[in-house]
Design an enzyme around this catalytic site. Sequence first.
Site, PDB file in Angstrom:
ATOM      1  N   LYS A  14       0.708  -1.164  -0.081  1.00 39.50           N
ATOM      2  CA  LYS A  14       0.138  -0.172  -0.089  1.00 39.50           C
ATOM      3  C   LYS A  14       0.957   1.338   0.091  1.00 39.50           C
ATOM      4  O   LYS A  14       1.180   1.802   1.141  1.00 39.50           O
ATOM      5  CB  LYS A  14      -0.861  -0.002   1.054  1.00 39.50           C
ATOM      6  CG  LYS A  14      -2.257   0.749   1.069  1.00 39.50           C
ATOM      7  CD  LYS A  14      -3.229   0.236   0.038  1.00 39.50           C
ATOM      8  CE  LYS A  14      -4.591   0.902  -0.101  1.00 39.50           C
ATOM      9  NZ  LYS A  14      -5.459   0.487  -1.068  1.00 39.50           N
ATOM     10  N   SER A  49      -8.434  -0.638  -4.985  1.00 33.41           N
ATOM     11  CA  SER A  49      -8.879  -0.213  -3.496  1.00 33.41           C
ATOM     12  C   SER A  49     -10.242  -0.169  -3.515  1.00 33.41           C
ATOM     13  O   SER A  49     -10.840  -1.164  -3.744  1.00 33.41           O
ATOM     14  CB  SER A  49      -8.183   1.078  -2.934  1.00 33.41           C
ATOM     15  OG  SER A  49      -8.036   1.204  -1.654  1.00 33.41           O
TER      16      SER A  49
END
Length: 523
Positions: free
Chosen positions: A197, A389
Site C-alpha cells: 500500500k 482499493s
Amino acid sequence: MEKLLFMKSFFKNVLANIVAMVILSVLFFFFFIIIIVIGSASDSSSVEVKKNSVLTINLKTDIIDSPTEVQKDFFAFNKKSSEVLIYDAVEAIKKAKDDKNIEGISIEADYLNAGITQIDDLRAAILDFKKTGKFVLAYGNSVSQSAYYLGSVADEYYLNPSGGIELKGLSTEVTFFKDFAEKYGIGIEVIRHGKFKSAVEPFIANGISPENKEQLSTLLNDVWNSTSSKIAVSRKIDLPQFKIIVDSLYGMIPEESVKFKLADKLIQKTEYDQILKAKLKLNDKDKLYKISLNKYVDSFKDEDKSGDKIAILYASGSINSGDEYNEIYSEKYLQYIKDLQKDKKVKAVVLRINSPGGSANASDEILFELQQLKKKKPLIVSFGDYAASGGYYIAMAADKIYSQPNTLTGSIGVFGVLPYFKELANKNGVRSDVVATNANSAYYSSLNGISPHGVAMITKSVEGTYRRFVYFVTQNRKKSFEQIDAVGGGRVWSGTRAKEIGLVDELGSLNDAVKFAAGKANL
C-alpha cells in the site's frame, strides 16, 4: 459625531454596492439566457454525413469514460474540445464499418486526452474496421506516445518534416516528503495494512521500498509489453529492433522516424489531405469532407428506449461520502442503485468502474446496495483505467467482472494518514492546552498529534476494515482468506495478471460486458 458620519458613509457605500451587484446579476442573467438560447439553437441542427466522408479522430476530441467527466465550465465559450464517451466512440467506429458514406478513418491527433484502456478499445475497434477493406491513415506533427499508440494502427503513418514522435517507454517518479516534514516540524502518523500500500510511502520513507519498486516495475512492464508489442506488430518492426528504437529516442528525429519505420513519409498536412482525396478518387477542385468522431456520434438517430434495456451505471473518480454529482458520492449512488432496482424495464446492469478508491465507509455502503441489486437482476462489472482499493471493493457484488489488459486493479489494502503540526507550531510560538471530559476525547489533534491509545484503536480499525475487505473478495472470487491475502496487501496488478491470479473473470471491454449482460437478460 465622527462615528455617526462614518456609519452614514458606510451604509451609503454598502447600498451602492448592493445596487451595483443587483444590476450586474440581472445583466449576467440575460447574457446567460442568450448564451443558452444560442447554444440550444446550434445544438438543434442535425448533423449530415455526406457521401465520400472520412471519419476523423483529431485534437478536438476528448475520449472520456463517464458522463461525470464532462467539463461544465459555463465560461469556456472558446472551448475547442468535445467529449465523447468511449462506449459511444467504439459504437461509432462499428457503425462506420457499414456506413456507405464513410470511406475511411483519418487519425490526426498529436496528443490524445484518453486513458490507456480507452486507447486499447479504440485500437481494437479500428482494427476491426480495417477488415472491411476501408482505409485508415494517420498524420502527426509533434506526436505524444499515447497518440502514436493509437495512430500506429493505421495502414500508413505520415509525419510532418519538422515533427517528431515521443516514443520513450513508461516510467513513474515517486517523490518523498519525509525529510521535508521533519525539517519544518510536521508530524505524520501513518497506519496501514499491506506492505504494497504505497500511497503513504512518500510520508514515511526517503526512498522507494523494495515492495513498491517490485509492484511498479511489474505493472509498468506489463502495460508496456502489451502496448509496445501492438505498435511493433502494426508497424511491422521486430521487437528487439523496436526496443532499440525506443531506447535511442529515434522517434524524436523525423528522418530517423522514417528510417526506422515509425512513419512512412515526411509530408506537409496539405499533401496529406491530397492523399486522402486520392483515396476517395476526388479531383483537386472537389471538397474533402471530414466528420469528427463527436459529430459522427451526434448524427446517430435516437434509438427506441421504450422497451426492455440494459443500464450502464458509471462509477468514475474517487469514492466519497456525500451527495455531489462529480466523481462517486455514496448518497447519490445509493439512490441510483435503488432506482435501477425498481425500474422494471432494466433487465440487467453493467457497472463501469474507473476509480482508484477512496472512503472505505462509502465503498461499503455502495457495495451493500449493489448486493441488493444483484438479487433482483444480473450485475456485470467492467473495469476502465483503474479499479483499485475501493474501486475494486465495490466490484465484489458482480456476477462477472471484465477487466482491460492494462487496467490497474487490486490494491486490496487499507491505510490512514494523520498529519499534525506540533513542532512547527512550537517553533513559531504556537501551543495549545486541552480540556476534555474523557480519557481520549482529544485522542487526535492537529497540534498535539495522536495519543498511543488512538494509534492502537485506529490500527485495530484498519485491520478490521482489511479483514472485511478480504472477506468480500473471498466470497466473490471463491477463494480462501490466505489466497486473497497473498495477492492483496495493497498490491496493484495489471488486468492481465489480475485474470491470471483470479481477481477478475474475463479480459474485455465495456462493450463486451454490455453484450454479456444482454445475454444474461435474454435480450
